[in-house]
Design a protein around this motif. Sequence first.
Motif, PDB file in Angstrom:
ATOM      1  N   PRO A 128       0.829  -1.214   0.000  1.00 34.59           N
ATOM      2  CA  PRO A 128       0.000   0.000   0.000  1.00 34.59           C
ATOM      3  C   PRO A 128       0.859   1.259   0.000  1.00 34.59           C
ATOM      4  CG  PRO A 128       0.017  -1.008   2.177  1.00 34.59           C
ATOM      5  CD  PRO A 128       0.760  -1.944   1.274  1.00 34.59           C
ATOM      6  N   LEU A 129       0.605   2.134  -0.946  1.00 36.19           N
ATOM      7  CA  LEU A 129       1.345   3.386  -1.062  1.00 36.19           C
ATOM      8  C   LEU A 129       0.420   4.564  -0.794  1.00 36.19           C
ATOM      9  CD1 LEU A 129       3.475   2.649  -4.260  1.00 36.19           C
ATOM     10  CD2 LEU A 129       4.202   2.535  -1.876  1.00 36.19           C
ATOM     11  N   PRO A 130       0.968   5.722  -0.374  1.00 39.51           N
ATOM     12  CA  PRO A 130       0.123   6.871  -0.052  1.00 39.51           C
ATOM     13  C   PRO A 130      -0.580   7.419  -1.301  1.00 39.51           C
ATOM     14  CG  PRO A 130       2.445   7.492  -0.030  1.00 39.51           C
ATOM     15  CD  PRO A 130       2.406   6.001  -0.156  1.00 39.51           C
ATOM     16  N   ASN A 131      -1.800   7.906  -1.105  1.00 41.48           N
ATOM     17  CA  ASN A 131      -2.563   8.499  -2.198  1.00 41.48           C
ATOM     18  C   ASN A 131      -2.407  10.014  -2.264  1.00 41.48           C
ATOM     19  OD1 ASN A 131      -3.710   6.010  -3.024  1.00 41.48           O
ATOM     20  ND2 ASN A 131      -5.184   6.136  -1.332  1.00 41.48           N
ATOM     21  N   HIS A 132      -1.948  10.628  -1.165  1.00 36.44           N
ATOM     22  CA  HIS A 132      -1.924  12.088  -1.091  1.00 36.44           C
ATOM     23  C   HIS A 132      -0.608  12.697  -1.575  1.00 36.44           C
ATOM     24  CE1 HIS A 132      -0.032  10.618   2.583  1.00 36.44           C
ATOM     25  NE2 HIS A 132       0.513  11.813   2.759  1.00 36.44           N
ATOM     26  N   ARG A 133       0.367  11.867  -1.924  1.00 36.15           N
ATOM     27  CA  ARG A 133       1.654  12.387  -2.409  1.00 36.15           C
ATOM     28  C   ARG A 133       2.382  11.263  -3.125  1.00 36.15           C
ATOM     29  NH1 ARG A 133       5.139   9.661   0.488  1.00 36.15           N
ATOM     30  NH2 ARG A 133       4.823   9.269   2.717  1.00 36.15           N
ATOM     31  N   PRO A 134       3.382  11.600  -3.959  1.00 30.01           N
ATOM     32  CA  PRO A 134       4.203  10.547  -4.581  1.00 30.01           C
ATOM     33  C   PRO A 134       4.973   9.769  -3.512  1.00 30.01           C
ATOM     34  CG  PRO A 134       4.475  12.640  -5.734  1.00 30.01           C
ATOM     35  CD  PRO A 134       3.726  12.940  -4.468  1.00 30.01           C
ATOM     36  N   PRO A 135       5.293   8.526  -3.772  1.00 28.80           N
ATOM     37  CA  PRO A 135       5.978   7.700  -2.771  1.00 28.80           C
ATOM     38  C   PRO A 135       7.439   8.105  -2.592  1.00 28.80           C
ATOM     39  CG  PRO A 135       5.747   6.481  -4.812  1.00 28.80           C
ATOM     40  CD  PRO A 135       4.968   7.751  -4.988  1.00 28.80           C
ATOM     41  N   THR A 136       7.937   7.886  -1.391  1.00 26.87           N
ATOM     42  CA  THR A 136       9.346   8.128  -1.100  1.00 26.87           C
ATOM     43  C   THR A 136      10.207   7.014  -1.709  1.00 26.87           C
ATOM     44  OG1 THR A 136       9.284   6.880   0.958  1.00 26.87           O
ATOM     45  CG2 THR A 136       8.726   9.228   1.085  1.00 26.87           C
ATOM     46  N   ASP A 137      11.512   7.209  -1.640  1.00 28.81           N
ATOM     47  CA  ASP A 137      12.443   6.199  -2.145  1.00 28.81           C
ATOM     48  C   ASP A 137      12.238   4.873  -1.419  1.00 28.81           C
ATOM     49  OD1 ASP A 137      14.994   5.568  -3.709  1.00 28.81           O
ATOM     50  OD2 ASP A 137      15.641   5.147  -1.655  1.00 28.81           O
ATOM     51  N   ALA A 143       7.797  -1.271  -2.740  1.00 31.40           N
ATOM     52  CA  ALA A 143       6.832  -1.633  -3.777  1.00 31.40           C
ATOM     53  C   ALA A 143       7.440  -2.531  -4.838  1.00 31.40           C
ATOM     54  CB  ALA A 143       6.265  -0.372  -4.425  1.00 31.40           C
ATOM     55  N   GLY A 144       8.774  -2.540  -4.945  1.00 30.94           N
ATOM     56  CA  GLY A 144       9.426  -3.444  -5.882  1.00 30.94           C
ATOM     57  C   GLY A 144       9.157  -4.912  -5.582  1.00 30.94           C
ATOM     58  N   LEU A 145       8.729  -5.213  -4.348  1.00 26.44           N
ATOM     59  CA  LEU A 145       8.387  -6.590  -4.009  1.00 26.44           C
ATOM     60  C   LEU A 145       7.195  -7.093  -4.812  1.00 26.44           C
ATOM     61  CD1 LEU A 145       8.775  -6.443  -0.121  1.00 26.44           C
ATOM     62  CD2 LEU A 145      10.225  -7.717  -1.709  1.00 26.44           C
ATOM     63  N   GLU A 146       6.377  -6.174  -5.303  1.00 28.38           N
ATOM     64  CA  GLU A 146       5.191  -6.589  -6.057  1.00 28.38           C
ATOM     65  C   GLU A 146       5.560  -7.318  -7.345  1.00 28.38           C
ATOM     66  OE1 GLU A 146       1.900  -3.305  -4.578  1.00 28.38           O
ATOM     67  OE2 GLU A 146       2.754  -3.111  -6.590  1.00 28.38           O
ATOM     68  N   THR A 147       6.734  -7.049  -7.882  1.00 27.08           N
ATOM     69  CA  THR A 147       7.172  -7.708  -9.112  1.00 27.08           C
ATOM     70  C   THR A 147       8.355  -8.648  -8.888  1.00 27.08           C
ATOM     71  OG1 THR A 147       8.583  -5.787  -9.632  1.00 27.08           O
ATOM     72  CG2 THR A 147       6.351  -5.812 -10.553  1.00 27.08           C
ATOM     73  N   GLU A 201      -0.539  -8.466   2.140  1.00 26.00           N
ATOM     74  CA  GLU A 201      -0.239  -7.036   2.149  1.00 26.00           C
ATOM     75  C   GLU A 201       1.081  -6.815   2.878  1.00 26.00           C
ATOM     76  OE1 GLU A 201      -2.242  -3.562   4.518  1.00 26.00           O
ATOM     77  OE2 GLU A 201      -3.434  -3.916   2.710  1.00 26.00           O
ATOM     78  N   HIS A 202       1.944  -6.031   2.258  1.00 26.80           N
ATOM     79  CA  HIS A 202       3.265  -5.753   2.839  1.00 26.80           C
ATOM     80  C   HIS A 202       3.374  -4.256   3.096  1.00 26.80           C
ATOM     81  CE1 HIS A 202       7.519  -5.444   3.528  1.00 26.80           C
ATOM     82  NE2 HIS A 202       7.741  -6.718   3.274  1.00 26.80           N
ATOM     83  N   PRO A 203       2.995  -3.779   4.272  1.00 27.19           N
ATOM     84  CA  PRO A 203       3.136  -2.348   4.568  1.00 27.19           C
ATOM     85  C   PRO A 203       4.602  -1.921   4.544  1.00 27.19           C
ATOM     86  CG  PRO A 203       1.725  -3.461   6.183  1.00 27.19           C
ATOM     87  CD  PRO A 203       2.409  -4.522   5.397  1.00 27.19           C
ATOM     88  N   VAL A 204       4.806  -0.650   4.295  1.00 27.52           N
ATOM     89  CA  VAL A 204       6.159  -0.089   4.346  1.00 27.52           C
ATOM     90  C   VAL A 204       6.506   0.149   5.807  1.00 27.52           C
ATOM     91  CG1 VAL A 204       7.656   1.798   3.621  1.00 27.52           C
ATOM     92  CG2 VAL A 204       5.841   0.993   2.094  1.00 27.52           C
TER      93      VAL A 204
END
Length: 518
Positions: A128-137, A143-147, A201-204
């Motif tokens: 899950p990534l934030p919707n209110h701003r671009p994601p941090t490094d 999120a690379g774990l998704e692929t 689900e893998h939270p940051v």
Amino acid sequence: MTPSYSIVVPTIGRPQLRALLDSVRVACARGPRPLDVVVVDDRAFPDDGGNAPLDLGPDPVPGVRVVRTGGRGPAAARNAGWRTVRTEWVAFLDDDVVVPERWAAALEQDLTAAGPDVAGVQGRIVVPLPNHRPPTDLERNTAGLETAAWATADMVYRRAALEAVSGFDERFPRAYREDADLALRVRDAGWDLEHGVRFVEHPVRPAGNLASVRAQAGNADDALLRTLHGRDWRRLTGAGRGRLPWHVATVAAGLTALGGGVAAAVPGTRAPRAAGTIAALAGTAWAGLTAAFAAQRIGPGPRPGDEGYGPELRRMLVTSTLIPFFAVAHRARGAWTWRGGLGGRVPAWPPPVRAVLFDRDGTLVRDVPYNGDPDAVVPMPGARRVLDGLRAGGVRVGVVSNQSAIGRGLLTSAQVDAVDERVRRLLGPFDTWQRCPHRPEDECTCRKPDPGLVLRAAAVLGVLPAECAVVGDIGSDVGAAVASGARGVLVPTEVTRREELSAAPVVAATLDEVVMLL
């Protein structure tokens, strides 16, 4: 019929573990339940010999049990976990994921659909990534774990396949590349790997400002993977091209600029102007490469005015300067360790046995309960012959022995010393002798089946735990082998219980047979 499965969770005690176990409990109430849930406590053993109990929450999964491995890394922890279960399938979950309510039901669907040639089925990972701003490094990296291919954040393997390739390679010390290496070896062994319908689900999770710099230690594992699987390892694992060539260029430019600057400033230099020119050109190249790297990382991230923009910008500027140097240093260290230092060859996993550690009572000598009399020591049949044969073959030998009579006050240390000395006189010298004097209720980390004695013996001998075999007559001896990553061999006697015999991975009728099975 629902395939049988167990769940193995390696952990270093992170607080996210409770959330995972809560979600597993809910999911297993709505789908098929695992036969075992094994939480592998891989926290390093403190100097005082004891760990605080893991916080499993007020209502953990029914039947959950804990195995301690002493901080040897996730590959070793997962091995210890799957070797303690006997189900057809083993589901590996990371301690910082959360499974949805339908996870167990979806897992059943995945396992039922798996054909006989399928060794493993990967679950989808959702970050899950934030919707209110671009994601941090950090968020983008997670999120690379998704692929990622065959990531053990949610990966289920057939136990027979794990046995066929001897599980994870414990020479990978981090949660990095060990899963890719296992997948390659499983496929090389003729098995198939598939993707399933389930997901987790893998939270940051929070990380420090220098987390990306610390992560560069994985470059040493890249060197090991390259040595094991060849120059084409990135294509085989789907790892992508990587930035190492750019990091090498950045480091080379930086060091050239530094060297040229020093040479230009040293009195008596023959060509200070030339050295200064070289330093200026190299410095410009270094600055340009560093700026390009920083821009590549900053661009997709938060914008001015977004929450956390300032700290993220400073973090990217600092770490973009440091990362190339750490990446190259770790890769050089890995290349030396796995290619230069070992002559370019790494033994296949598992490595050959270099040390055999024996239980004392019931294995090397007749079991006399709480024996403090050296005259009562009687060697087991063939013990001296087997030990001498191992010594002649260059295999180190040692003893790992529980002696709770000391802690119980039934014997003194001097009495046990005298018995140990009698064993040495009858059976010859040993390269290491480790004993635990504690009572079971002391909850130490050395009393078998915990791995402390085996780990200490391996450290004294200068070998990997995986290069050791542990030979004993009861389940706690085999348990210590499993928890430490050594090979365990059970030589049953009249005190060996039936369930210990059936659970042992290797059983030898005699000590002579042990040598043939190693």
